[in-house]
Design an enzyme around this catalytic site. Structure first.
Site, mmCIF file in Angstrom:
data_model
loop_
_atom_site.group_PDB
_atom_site.id
_atom_site.type_symbol
_atom_site.label_atom_id
_atom_site.label_comp_id
_atom_site.label_asym_id
_atom_site.label_seq_id
_atom_site.Cartn_x
_atom_site.Cartn_y
_atom_site.Cartn_z
ATOM 1 N N TYR A 121 0.848 -1.186 0.000
ATOM 2 C CA TYR A 121 0.000 0.000 0.000
ATOM 3 C C TYR A 121 0.885 1.238 0.000
ATOM 4 O O TYR A 121 1.381 1.684 1.030
ATOM 5 C CB TYR A 121 -0.929 0.013 1.217
ATOM 6 C CG TYR A 121 -1.949 -1.107 1.254
ATOM 7 C CD1 TYR A 121 -2.182 -1.920 0.144
ATOM 8 C CD2 TYR A 121 -2.682 -1.360 2.409
ATOM 9 C CE1 TYR A 121 -3.110 -2.939 0.192
ATOM 10 C CE2 TYR A 121 -3.616 -2.376 2.465
ATOM 11 C CZ TYR A 121 -3.826 -3.175 1.352
ATOM 12 O OH TYR A 121 -4.750 -4.187 1.415
ATOM 13 N N HIS B 187 -0.326 -12.489 1.196
ATOM 14 C CA HIS B 187 -1.224 -11.576 0.492
ATOM 15 C C HIS B 187 -1.684 -12.176 -0.838
ATOM 16 O O HIS B 187 -1.130 -11.890 -1.892
ATOM 17 C CB HIS B 187 -0.504 -10.246 0.257
ATOM 18 C CG HIS B 187 -1.416 -9.111 -0.057
ATOM 19 N ND1 HIS B 187 -0.966 -7.809 -0.154
ATOM 20 C CD2 HIS B 187 -2.750 -9.057 -0.304
ATOM 21 C CE1 HIS B 187 -1.978 -7.020 -0.435
ATOM 22 N NE2 HIS B 187 -3.074 -7.745 -0.547
ATOM 23 N N SER C 137 -4.527 -14.180 3.354
ATOM 24 C CA SER C 137 -5.571 -13.447 2.648
ATOM 25 C C SER C 137 -5.758 -14.193 1.336
ATOM 26 O O SER C 137 -4.804 -14.362 0.571
ATOM 27 C CB SER C 137 -5.131 -11.997 2.402
ATOM 28 O OG SER C 137 -6.159 -11.274 1.725
#
Length: 251
Positions: free
Chosen positions: A57, A122, A153
């Protein structure tokens, strides 16, 4: 704010958590530390004590903002971050224990935290979920005091089913919203039996369920909702078009 126990972690976390992808870019706006800090502290003031971020991010800026805000608070705030998406091309072969260890250490530096409460793979390629050495790495990192817990995730239910076979896996972050109901039918009961904490991602379908998107809504060229799953730009982001085109909403 209501709280519940997050699976085998034993943590008492707020039922509403704060996702911070929007803090670190990808939504058409440049990173703004002042706004990020305000958003985080407002959430904490409202009783939220669980924050989810990721190293990708805005190149670690989201992790840095989260870490700074958490260090400014006296109460316990649980921080979950993610690793693996920095591997490009994003293939199974790129996942090595050396790389993942480095990513965890980078996240520690980005956040300024002594230990990561929760580190999550991820959305890795499906093959990664069957590699014992990858999950063994996180056992080592926990023994070294660099992480407290590990989760995944996922993109698909079958990936979640495979991941929870590893004892180190304490949580599963999975898409669940009005459009994506399958996890409730085929996975949630498995998670309960295995004492796995569930972290729901894309609960508002990237804003589609927020009530703020209309047939005239358009997205900036740097907003991830401006593109369909093949990377082609959408001319006009009608809700029906977004639903058909965006990867998060597809089974």
């Amino acid at each position: 704010m209501s709280f519940r126990i997050l699976g085998k972690t034993g943590w008492k976390v707020s039922e509403i958590g704060l996702g911070t992808w929007q803090v670190g870019g990808g939504w058409g706006k440049a990173f703004d530390l002042k706004k990020a800090n305000l958003l985080l502290h407002t959430a904490f003031d409202l009783g939220i004590n669980f924050v989810d971020t990721a190293d990708v991010y805005d190149g670690g800026l989201s992790e840095a903002a989260v870490g700074q805000a958490v260090r400014e608070r006296s109460e316990k705030i649980y921080v979950a971050t993610k690793c693996g998406r920095r591997i490009q091309p994003h293939l199974n072969e790129g996942y090595t224990t050396e790389r993942l260890r480095r990513f965890v250490e980078d996240s520690l530096r980005n956040s300024g935290l002594d230990r990561l409460d929760l580190i999550q793979l991820h959305c890795p390629p499906s093959e990664v979920y069957g590699r014992d050495e990858i999950f063994g790495l996180f056992e080592d990192l926990r023994s070294e005091g660099k992480i407290d817990a590990m989760g995944v995730s996922v993109e698909r239910v079958d990936e979640a089913e495979q991941a929870i076979k590893y004892e180190i896996v304490s949580t599963v972050q999975i898409i669940f919203n009005l459009f994506r109901q399958r996890p409730a039918d085929v996975f949630f009961h498995q998670a309960k039996e295995a004492d796995i904490g569930l972290i729901i991602r894309v609960p508002l379908a990237s804003g589609l369920l927020s009530g703020k998107i209309t047939p005239s809504t358009t997205f900036g060229k740097d907003d991830h909702r401006h593109f369909n799953r093949e990377g082609k730009a959408l001319i006009k982001a009608k809700p029906s078009l977004v639903f058909r085109s965006q990867k998060p909403f597809l089974q």
